[in-house]
Scaffold this motif. Structure first.
Motif, short mmCIF file in Angstrom:
data_model
loop_
_atom_site.label_atom_id
_atom_site.label_comp_id
_atom_site.label_asym_id
_atom_site.label_seq_id
_atom_site.Cartn_x
_atom_site.Cartn_y
_atom_site.Cartn_z
N SER B 103 3.72 -43.08 -45.28
CA SER B 103 2.26 -42.96 -45.16
C SER B 103 1.91 -41.50 -44.93
N PHE B 104 1.06 -40.99 -45.78
CA PHE B 104 0.58 -39.60 -45.66
C PHE B 104 0.03 -39.37 -44.26
N TYR B 105 -0.79 -40.31 -43.84
CA TYR B 105 -1.48 -40.15 -42.57
C TYR B 105 -0.49 -40.09 -41.40
N VAL B 106 0.45 -41.01 -41.40
CA VAL B 106 1.43 -41.07 -40.31
C VAL B 106 2.26 -39.79 -40.27
N GLU B 107 2.61 -39.29 -41.45
CA GLU B 107 3.40 -38.07 -41.55
C GLU B 107 2.60 -36.87 -41.01
N ALA B 108 1.33 -36.80 -41.42
CA ALA B 108 0.47 -35.70 -40.97
C ALA B 108 0.24 -35.78 -39.46
N PHE B 109 0.12 -37.01 -38.98
CA PHE B 109 -0.09 -37.26 -37.55
C PHE B 109 1.13 -36.76 -36.75
N ARG B 110 2.30 -37.11 -37.27
CA ARG B 110 3.55 -36.71 -36.62
C ARG B 110 3.65 -35.18 -36.56
N GLN B 111 3.36 -34.53 -37.68
CA GLN B 111 3.44 -33.06 -37.74
C GLN B 111 2.48 -32.43 -36.73
N SER B 112 1.26 -32.96 -36.69
CA SER B 112 0.26 -32.32 -35.83
C SER B 112 0.58 -32.53 -34.35
N LYS B 113 1.30 -33.63 -34.06
CA LYS B 113 1.72 -33.86 -32.66
C LYS B 113 2.90 -32.96 -32.32
N ALA B 114 3.81 -32.80 -33.32
CA ALA B 114 5.03 -32.04 -33.06
C ALA B 114 4.74 -30.54 -32.97
N SER B 115 3.86 -30.04 -33.83
CA SER B 115 3.54 -28.61 -33.72
C SER B 115 2.05 -28.38 -33.93
N PRO B 116 1.28 -28.68 -32.86
CA PRO B 116 -0.18 -28.58 -32.95
C PRO B 116 -0.66 -27.14 -33.25
N GLN B 117 0.20 -26.18 -32.97
CA GLN B 117 -0.21 -24.79 -33.28
C GLN B 117 -0.18 -24.52 -34.78
N ASP B 118 0.59 -25.34 -35.52
CA ASP B 118 0.70 -25.11 -36.98
C ASP B 118 -0.09 -26.12 -37.81
N TYR B 119 -0.27 -27.33 -37.26
CA TYR B 119 -0.87 -28.39 -38.08
C TYR B 119 -2.17 -28.95 -37.49
N ASP B 198 2.66 -28.08 -50.33
CA ASP B 198 2.69 -26.91 -51.21
C ASP B 198 1.41 -26.09 -51.11
N ARG B 199 0.30 -26.80 -50.95
CA ARG B 199 -1.00 -26.10 -50.92
C ARG B 199 -1.42 -25.69 -49.51
N GLY B 200 -0.63 -26.08 -48.52
CA GLY B 200 -0.97 -25.72 -47.14
C GLY B 200 -2.16 -26.50 -46.59
N ILE B 201 -2.48 -27.64 -47.21
CA ILE B 201 -3.56 -28.47 -46.68
C ILE B 201 -3.10 -29.02 -45.32
N LEU B 202 -3.97 -28.96 -44.36
CA LEU B 202 -3.69 -29.39 -42.98
C LEU B 202 -2.85 -28.39 -42.19
N LYS B 203 -2.49 -27.27 -42.81
CA LYS B 203 -1.80 -26.23 -42.02
C LYS B 203 -2.88 -25.34 -41.40
N ARG B 204 -2.68 -24.99 -40.15
CA ARG B 204 -3.63 -24.09 -39.50
C ARG B 204 -3.44 -22.69 -40.07
N SER B 205 -4.57 -22.05 -40.37
CA SER B 205 -4.41 -20.68 -40.86
C SER B 205 -4.08 -19.78 -39.67
N ALA B 206 -3.16 -18.84 -39.89
CA ALA B 206 -2.68 -17.99 -38.79
C ALA B 206 -3.77 -17.01 -38.35
#
Ligand SMILES: [Zn+2]
Lengths: 76, 206
Positions: B103-119, B198-206
């Protein structure tokens, strides 16, 4: 219904194929759990995007005319 | 009225009746044909061939039953006849259950919990953003799926057929409809997830 049961029932719900007995508890979990609600919204919109893309396609009028002419027994 | 006039009249009546019943489903049939062939010219031919076939067998159609499902079944069978004639079938079903659960959502959720500074959390992807970000990629993701998955997703998500109707159209058990939907949706979301990475969607811009 807990989060993992809610995930399992997400698509059956969106597909309107969820068992009637589970529908209420699915909805009440969504009302209480922002994480599951977010997940539901995501999948709802994703499907909406897919629908919009395909609904966009229409059989070209020239093809339609030719087709109905053939059905009526005329030359294509 | 002569005998010929009479039979021509009956024929016209049959054609009119048929047209009135099928007209509203032609765009849906075209969409289905496009999802199967992934080619506009082939899809147009397939719709024509299928509708003419439906007209020939119109006397077999049971009034009051689901005409859209009947037309879809004819179109799928027409497609399959051509498809089988063409011996090159690059698509084969791999057995990868991992995809069913993706699931896209679950994966994105996991990333944002694991590294909230990046996602960013996936909730930040709103309805309009989704259309804007994914746009054509959703279509590309659909087209990348093997036919067996593409067709069930099209029938269920786009056309809103019930599982039981899809099972009848494709002549497969309902359980297979469910498992193909799960696999297909997982694959579709995996494709979009890769694209988002690849497109950096959902990545926090530095
Ligand atoms: Zn939950």
């Amino acid at each position: 219904m807990d989060c993992s049961q809610t995930h399992r029932n997400l698509y059956p719900y969106l597909d309107r194929q969820i068992e009637p007995a589970k529908k209420k508890s699915f909805e009440s979990h969504l009302g209480e759990c922002p994480d599951c609600y977010g997940c539901y919204r995501f999948h709802f919109h994703l499907r909406d995007c897919l629908k919009k893309i395909y609904r966009h396609f229409e059989l070209p009028p020239s093809v339609l005319r030719c087709l109905f002419k053939r059905v009526a027994g005329g030359p294509p | 009225m002569g005998k010929n006039d009479k039979s021509a009249g009956v024929k016209n009546q049959k054609a009119d009746q048929f047209q009135a019943l099928v007209a509203e489903h032609l765009d849906a049939l075209y969409g289905f044909a496009l999802s199967l062939t992934r080619n506009k010219a082939k899809a147009e031919d397939l719709v024509q061939e299928s509708v003419l076939k439906a007209f020939r067998f119109f006397h077999q159609f049971e009034r009051g039953t689901h005409i859209k499902a009947w037309l879809f079944k004819i179109l799928k069978n027409t497609f399959l006849t051509d498809w089988r004639r063409d011996k090159r079938h690059p698509e084969s079903l791999s057995m990868d259950d991992e995809e069913s659960n993706f699931s896209f959502y679950v994966e994105a959720f996991r990333q944002s919990k694991a590294s909230p500074q990046d996602y960013l959390p996936p909730e930040s992807l709103h309805e309009q953003d989704m259309e804007q970000f994914f746009g054509d990629e959703i279509m590309k993701a659909m087209e990348s799926l093997p036919m067996e998955f593409r067709e069930v997703i099209f029938m269920c998500d786009v056309q809103g057929f019930a599982y039981a109707d899809i099972a009848k159209i494709l002549n497969i058990p309902i359980g297979t409809v469910r498992s193909r939907l799960a696999r297909g949706r997982g694959m579709l979301q995996k494709h979009l997830w890769q694209y988002a990475q690849d497109r950096g969607i959902l990545k926090r811009s530095a």
